[in-house]
Write a protein that holds these residues in place. Structure first.
Motif, mmCIF file in Angstrom:
data_model
loop_
_atom_site.group_PDB
_atom_site.id
_atom_site.type_symbol
_atom_site.label_atom_id
_atom_site.label_comp_id
_atom_site.label_asym_id
_atom_site.label_seq_id
_atom_site.Cartn_x
_atom_site.Cartn_y
_atom_site.Cartn_z
ATOM 1 N N THR A 11 19.497 70.318 0.166
ATOM 2 C CA THR A 11 19.337 68.931 0.604
ATOM 3 C C THR A 11 20.587 68.116 0.289
ATOM 4 O OG1 THR A 11 16.933 69.028 0.314
ATOM 5 C CG2 THR A 11 17.948 66.847 0.343
ATOM 6 N N ARG A 37 22.953 66.186 3.013
ATOM 7 C CA ARG A 37 23.291 64.769 2.862
ATOM 8 C C ARG A 37 24.804 64.560 2.954
ATOM 9 N NH1 ARG A 37 18.940 61.633 0.030
ATOM 10 N NH2 ARG A 37 20.580 60.215 -0.621
ATOM 11 N N ASP A 81 17.123 57.434 2.399
ATOM 12 C CA ASP A 81 15.962 58.260 2.742
ATOM 13 C C ASP A 81 14.756 57.368 2.969
ATOM 14 O OD1 ASP A 81 14.500 60.501 3.340
ATOM 15 O OD2 ASP A 81 14.146 61.080 1.265
ATOM 16 N N TRP A 95 15.505 54.414 10.627
ATOM 17 C CA TRP A 95 16.542 55.450 10.713
ATOM 18 C C TRP A 95 17.910 54.899 10.348
ATOM 19 C CZ3 TRP A 95 14.484 59.954 10.660
ATOM 20 C CH2 TRP A 95 13.259 60.173 11.297
ATOM 21 N N SER A 150 19.635 57.194 7.696
ATOM 22 C CA SER A 150 18.781 58.211 7.090
ATOM 23 C C SER A 150 19.466 59.568 7.199
ATOM 24 C CB SER A 150 17.421 58.264 7.791
ATOM 25 O OG SER A 150 16.696 59.404 7.368
ATOM 26 N N ARG A 203 18.155 62.286 7.157
ATOM 27 C CA ARG A 203 17.311 63.207 7.921
ATOM 28 C C ARG A 203 17.696 63.259 9.404
ATOM 29 N NH1 ARG A 203 12.857 64.907 5.001
ATOM 30 N NH2 ARG A 203 12.680 63.911 2.963
ATOM 31 N N LEU A 260 18.999 66.396 10.921
ATOM 32 C CA LEU A 260 18.082 67.436 11.403
ATOM 33 C C LEU A 260 17.713 67.227 12.865
ATOM 34 C CD1 LEU A 260 15.738 67.337 8.279
ATOM 35 C CD2 LEU A 260 17.637 68.922 8.681
ATOM 36 N N LEU A 285 10.868 65.414 10.990
ATOM 37 C CA LEU A 285 12.064 65.262 10.163
ATOM 38 C C LEU A 285 11.691 64.820 8.755
ATOM 39 C CD1 LEU A 285 14.660 63.559 12.560
ATOM 40 C CD2 LEU A 285 13.919 65.952 12.423
ATOM 41 N N HIS A 286 10.722 63.911 8.663
ATOM 42 C CA HIS A 286 10.313 63.428 7.356
ATOM 43 C C HIS A 286 9.505 64.471 6.583
ATOM 44 C CE1 HIS A 286 11.855 59.376 7.367
ATOM 45 N NE2 HIS A 286 11.486 59.239 8.616
ATOM 46 N N PHE A 296 10.402 67.566 6.424
ATOM 47 C CA PHE A 296 11.348 68.593 5.967
ATOM 48 C C PHE A 296 11.434 68.582 4.444
ATOM 49 C CE2 PHE A 296 15.631 69.962 4.697
ATOM 50 C CZ PHE A 296 15.697 71.186 5.324
#
Length: 245
Positions: free
Chosen positions: A129, A133, A162, A167, A184, A186, A189, A240-241, A243
């Motif tokens: 992660t 990032r 996050d 977003w 974000s 995410r 992804l 996505l959230h 993940f």
């Protein structure tokens, strides 16, 4: 009715059918209602006024089966483990075990992009992660510079977040401080075009801190028709959230 030793209030939460139910007061609501917030993975019980929040609680409890069914439809969290292939800006990226600190390796020589990290379980997942990032920040900073140049806007500071509810966010410049945009992580992804739309969206806010015609004209000038990208986020945002969840 009170669940907390005080009158019910906007923002209170309770549990029904294994789900978090958040109470919301909306003065324009015409009736008590329920909806699923797929991004936050919670149910929102809306009432027209604070005095009808007790009715919203009772309605949520009466609809426990509906709530359970909606929860079952949400995407399950994706494992972050060696051997798993994820999508990074629309391209396959294989997760691998390694004896060295986490590292991103770009695709090449018929190999997909890779993230190699040491450790097992949560240690491995956290390392992956953190690497995602870092990649997200690198891409978002570059695309922000690209879109700002096209808009003739001053370059803002760029950071990642996050947040569950948005977003991206844009803060206008303050005395002695540049404008600031947060994205974000995410979005890394999501397909590149979708993530780039969000970057263009926030960059357009540097010129128009609203969602009026001029704002959308800037967005369209940068990425064309934004509607497919917005639709993708509505449909896939919960995934996505989820993940690593």
């Amino acid at each position: 009715m009170s669940l907390f030793g005080r009158p019910l209030a906007d923002g209170d939460r309770l549990e029904v059918a294994g789900a978090t139910v958040r109470l919301k007061v909306h003065s324009r609501a015409r009736r008590v209602s329920l909806r699923l917030d797929r991004t936050r993975r919670e149910v929102v019980a809306t009432a027209p006024s604070p005095r009808r929040l007790a009715e919203a609680v009772a309605f949520a409890r009466d609809r426990a089966e509906w709530i359970a069914a909606r929860l079952a439809e949400l995407p399950q969290s994706q494992d972050i483990a060696p051997g798993v292939t994820i999508s990074l800006f629309g391209q396959p990226c294989r997760l691998e075990s390694a004896s060295h600190p986490a590292r991103f390796m770009a695709a090449g020589d018929d190999q997909p992009a890779r993230i190699a990290a040491r450790g097992e379980g949560e240690v491995f997942a956290r390392a992956v992660t953190r690497t995602i990032r870092r990649q997200a920040l690198e891409v978002f900073a570059a695309r922000t510079a690209f879109h700002c140049a096209r808009l003739g806007a001053k370059l803002p500071s760029v950071t990642i977040m996050d947040a569950k509810g948005r977003w991206g966010s844009c803060r206008s410049a303050l005395p002695g401080k540049p404008a600031a945009i947060r994205y974000s992580w995410r979005l890394a992804l999501a397909p590149f075009e979708v993530a780039d739309y969000v970057v263009a969206h926030e960059c357009a806010h540097l010129l128009e801190l609203n969602h009026g015609p001029k704002f959308w004209a800037h967005v369209k000038a940068l990425v064309g028709d934004e509607r497919p990208h917005r639709a993708w986020l509505r449909a896939e945002g919960a995934r996505l959230h989820a993940f690593g969840g």
